[in-house]
Scaffold this active site. Structure first.
Site, PDB file in Angstrom:
ATOM      1  N   ILE A  80       0.909  -1.161   0.836  1.00  0.00           N
ATOM      2  CA  ILE A  80       0.109   0.066  -0.212  1.00  0.00           C
ATOM      3  C   ILE A  80       1.428   1.085   0.260  1.00  0.00           C
ATOM      4  O   ILE A  80       1.758   1.921   1.405  1.00  0.00           O
ATOM      5  CB  ILE A  80      -0.745  -0.020   1.549  1.00  0.00           C
ATOM      6  CG1 ILE A  80      -2.284  -1.050   1.296  1.00  0.00           C
ATOM      7  CG2 ILE A  80      -1.913   0.829   0.696  1.00  0.00           C
ATOM      8  CD1 ILE A  80      -2.222  -1.681   0.206  1.00  0.00           C
ATOM      9  N   LYS A  81       0.460   2.405  -1.142  1.00  0.00           N
ATOM     10  CA  LYS A  81       1.503   3.131  -1.156  1.00  0.00           C
ATOM     11  C   LYS A  81       0.914   4.152  -0.308  1.00  0.00           C
ATOM     12  O   LYS A  81       0.011   4.861  -0.686  1.00  0.00           O
ATOM     13  CB  LYS A  81       1.560   3.480  -3.202  1.00  0.00           C
ATOM     14  CG  LYS A  81       3.150   2.583  -3.562  1.00  0.00           C
ATOM     15  CD  LYS A  81       3.023   3.567  -4.718  1.00  0.00           C
ATOM     16  CE  LYS A  81       4.432   4.337  -5.030  1.00  0.00           C
ATOM     17  NZ  LYS A  81       4.203   4.734  -6.112  1.00  0.00           N
ATOM     18  N   ILE A  82       1.864   5.256   0.306  1.00  0.00           N
ATOM     19  CA  ILE A  82       1.826   5.978   1.195  1.00  0.00           C
ATOM     20  C   ILE A  82       2.709   6.945   1.606  1.00  0.00           C
ATOM     21  O   ILE A  82       3.994   7.057   1.374  1.00  0.00           O
ATOM     22  CB  ILE A  82       1.144   5.890   2.991  1.00  0.00           C
ATOM     23  CG1 ILE A  82       0.297   4.622   3.052  1.00  0.00           C
ATOM     24  CG2 ILE A  82       0.948   6.861   3.617  1.00  0.00           C
ATOM     25  CD1 ILE A  82      -0.256   3.884   4.286  1.00  0.00           C
TER      26      ILE A  82
END
EC number: 2.2.1.2
Length: 332
Positions: A135-137
Site C-alpha cells: 500500500i503506497k502512502i
C-alpha cells in the site's frame, strides 16, 4: 560477451516496473510493479485498457445500487480501478504490486488506515493475499504513523514521495516494509534552484540522497527496503546499482536493455557497515523541525501530493464522462 546493463542490474538489484501499462510489464518481466495516480490515469486513457475501465464502472454502478448518485458510482469505481489494474498486473509478475492510497488523505492518519484496509479487502475478495500488495502512502508524519499501524496488522506499506533523510529514518523506526526515495524530482528541484542544466550522475543530488539513505539503513541494520524511484536518465540508475530495489519506467528499462557495458556495484551493505554515521532518533517535533529546514523535501512533498491529487481529480472526471457514455449506450 558483455551483458546489457539491465541484465547486470538484475544480478544485484530487484528490478521493478514503474507503470500501469500492462503490455510494458509483459515486455520487461519485472519481479514487482508500482503504480501511482498519474500512471493509473495515463493507463485509463489508453485505448487497449478501455475494457477494464468500462467493466469497473459497470460493476461499481451495479454494486452502488439503484439510488446511487453519479458521484457515488464514480467514487466506488475510482477505488476499484487501481485494484483492477493491480490484479491484471499480478497475473503477469511473480512479486508484489504497489497500489496508492488517495493522496488527498495524506495528512489524515485514520482515513489513510481505513482506505488501506479497504484496498486490501478488495484484493482479498479477488483471491490475492496481503503478501503480494504494497500500500503506497505519502511520507508525511501522518502517513508514516498510519503505515506503522497497518504494518502491525500485516498490511505492508511502500512510503512514497520521500525526499529527505528525516522521512527515511521515521519510516525505518516505524518498521515500514519499503520506502521509495525519489531521485529525479530531487534533481529537478536543484536544477531549478541553481540554474544548472545538468549534473554528472555521481554528483546528482537525487543519487546522493538515496545513497545516504541506503547507507544509513544498512549501517544500523534496518529491515526496511530501499527502492529508488523517479529517474530522469539511466546514469541515475547505474549510480544506484546494488540498491535493494529500483523502480524504473518502461522507457528507461528499454534504454538499459539496449546499452552494453560494464555495470559496477555502487551500493553495498558491507561498505555501508564501515561508514562513520551518527544515529538519529525521530519524534514528531524532530521530524517537523528537520522537514521545515529541508526546503527541497518540504517543497517536493507538497508538490507531489498536489500533483497526485490533480491526477486523481482528472481520473474522476474521466470516469464520470465514461459512465455518462456507457449510460447513453445502455439506454439505446
Amino acid at each position: 560477451m558483455t551483458k546489457n546493463l539491465l541484465e547486470q542490474l538484475r544480478e544485484m538489484t530487484v528490478v521493478v516496473a514503474d507503470t500501469g501499462d500492462i503490455q510494458a510489464i509483459e515486455k520487461f518481466t519485472p519481479r514487482d510493479a508500482t503504480t501511482n495516480p498519474s500512471l493509473i490515469t495515463a493507463a485509463a486513457k489508453m485505448p487497449e485498457y478501455q475494457e477494464i475501465v468500462d467493466q469497473t464502472l459497470l460493476q461499481a454502478k451495479k454494486d452502488a445500487g439503484a439510488g446511487a448518485s453519479k458521484g457515488q458510482i464514480v467514487s466506488l469505481a475510482f477505488d476499484r480501478l487501481a485494484v483492477s489494474f493491480g490484479l491484471k498486473i499480478l497475473q503477469i509478475i511473480p512479486g508484489r504490486v504497489s497500489t496508492e492510497v488517495d493522496a488527498r488523505l495524506s495528512y489524515d492518519t485514520e482515513a489513510t488506515i481505513t482506505k488501506a484496509r479497504e484496498l486490501i479487502a478488495q484484493y482479498k475478495a479477488a483471491g490475492i493475499g496481503p503478501e503480494r500488495v504494497l500500500i503506497k502512502i505519502a511520507s508525511t508524519w501522518e502517513g508514516i504513523k498510519a503505515a506503522e499501524i497497518l504494518e502491525k496488522e500485516g498490511i505492508h506499506c511502500n512510503l512514497t514521495l520521500l525526499f529527505g533523510l528525516h522521512q527515511a529514518i521515521a519510516c525505518a523506526e516505524a518498521g515500514i516494509t519499503l520506502i521509495s526515495p525519489f531521485v529525479g524530482r530531487i534533481l529537478d528541484w536543484y536544477k531549478k534552484e541553481t540554474g544548472r542544466d545538468s549534473y554528472p550522475s555521481a554528483e546528482d543530488p537525487g543519487v546522493l540522497s538515496v545513497t545516504t539513505i541506503y547507507n544509513y539503513y544498512k549501517k544500523f541494520g534496518y529491515k526496511t527496503e530501499v527502492m529508488g524511484a523517479s529517474f530522469r536518465n539511466i546514469g541515475e540508475i547505474t549510480e544506484l546499482a546494488g540498491s535493494d530495489l529500483l523502480t524504473i519506467s518502461p522507457g528507461l528499462l528499454g534504454e538499459l536493455q539496449a546499452t552494453i557495458g560494464e555495470l559496477p556495484r555502487k551500493l553495498d551493505p558491507a561498505k555501508a557497515a564501515t561508514l562513520d554515521i551518527d544515529k538519529i532518533s525521530i519524534d514528531k517535533a524532530t521530524f517537523d523541525k528537520m522537514h521545515a529546514a529541508d526546503r527541497m523535501a518540504y517543497d517536493k512533498l507538497d508538490e507531489g501530493i498536489k500533483g497526485f491529487t490533480k491526477a486523481l481529480e482528472e481520473l474522476e472526471t474521466l470516469l464520470a464522462e465514461r459512465l455518462a457514455r456507457l449510460e447513453v449506450v445502455a439506454s439505446h
